[in-house]
Design a protein around this motif. Structure first.
Motif: not given
Length: 328
Positions: A243-249, A295-297
């Motif tokens: 995953g990227g670790g950034t949730e957005l609507t 880890a996403p960078a």
């Protein structure tokens, strides 16, 4: 090492090929790289233009469902990285048969050939959409599969075939499940390149429903680096969430794109919601982090800014693709 990459002319697959050949994954010494791609609408030779003339790289146009062709390419292969798939949810709702054929039958053809030719490792690239939708928390790899679209159901079927070939035959195979990808060379039917290219052409962007559907965003470079880690160090038979670790609507994503590109909400056109639209995706990447050092960078704001710049500078790549109608 001999590596077979299916779907390597598509968005994610071509990024993996370019990085692999460029030496970004030293753990995978790709001395002999074969790309198998059907070159359908989403496969594009231009995605590989920087590497096709290099020694040790060859492109074969063909279908992963063609067992004779697959067998002819599989002999002597050490590693298969399987990207090839039909992947657009809207298309799967309108015409699911092709998704079952490519994603399920095609994967079985590859698995059988890999088993026959005693391939050392098979990495199957899948999606978080196989888990369905989650109201709170995040999925780890033990969550049951509850797909809600024909696309995600076909990917879940292919994931289970990979598991079966490992458990039944002992094939060394891993599955990766990633969140929503973005970055250069993404076909402009997907939301970020669709919105960016629309705005570059002064066309409003279509926002589904109330825009409250939540997605986790992952830059394609982070995704491909995770796949390389799984190929090199993943445990046979295991699934790894990337995953990227950034949730957005979707509305937050739209507002971010508008802000980066200098537009306001007048460029948003509400459209009827997608059938069976999953509300929220969220991946727990703890396993890949602990076992592989994943880890996403790339943070989502700078990543999208870079992506917007790429589309601004590469109209010659995407304008011909926008000329053909695609679903929104």
């Amino acid at each position: 090492m001999r590596i077979l990459i299916t779907g390597g002319a598509g968005f994610i697959g071509s990024h993996f090929v370019r990085q692999l050949v460029g030496g970004a994954y030293p753990e995978l010494s790709g001395e002999d790289v074969t790309v198998l791609d059907k070159l359908t609408y989403a496969g594009n030779l231009a995605n590989l233009r920087t590497v096709l003339d290099l020694s040790g790289v060859r492109l074969v146009q063909g279908d992963i469902c063609d067992a004779a062709l697959v067998d002819s390419l599989m002999a002597g292969v050490d590693l298969v990285v399987h990207f090839a798939a039909e992947s657009h949810v809207d298309r799967s709702i309108l015409d699911p048969a092709g998704f079952v054929q490519t994603n399920v039958v095609g994967t079985q053809v590859l698995l059988q050939s890999a088993l026959t030719h005693q391939v050392t490792r098979f990495v199957h690239v899948s999606t978080d959409e196989v888990y369905g939708s989650i109201e709170s928390g995040s999925w780890d790899e033990q969550f049951p599969l509850e797909p809600n679209s024909p696309y995600s159901a076909s990917k879940a079927g292919s994931d289970l075939l990979v598991r079966a070939y490992h458990r039944t035959h002992g094939l060394d195979a891993c599955v990766t499940r990633a969140s929503n990808n973005y970055g250069p060379y993404q076909f402009p039917e997907k939301v970020i390149p669709l919105f960016v290219t629309n705005l570059l052409n002064g066309i409003p962007v279509p926002l589904y429903g109330d825009g409250q559907n939540v997605r986790d965003w992952l830059h394609v470079d982070d995704h491909c680096r995770g796949i390389a880690l799984v190929a090199a160090k993943g445990r046979a038979g295991e699934v790894y969430n990337l995953g990227g670790g950034t949730e957005l609507t979707n509305r937050e994503l739209t507002e971010l794109l508008l802000r980066i590109m200098g537009f306001d909400s007048s460029m948003v056109r509400p459209v009827a919601d997608r059938k069976g639209h999953d509300l929220r995706y969220s991946l727990d990447i703890g396993k890949a982090s602990r076992e592989l050092g994943y880890a996403p960078a790339i943070d989502v704001t700078s990543g999208i800014e870079q992506t917007v710049d790429w589309y601004k500078q590469n109209r010659a790549w995407w304008e011909p693709l926008k000329a053909s109608p695609t679903e929104t």
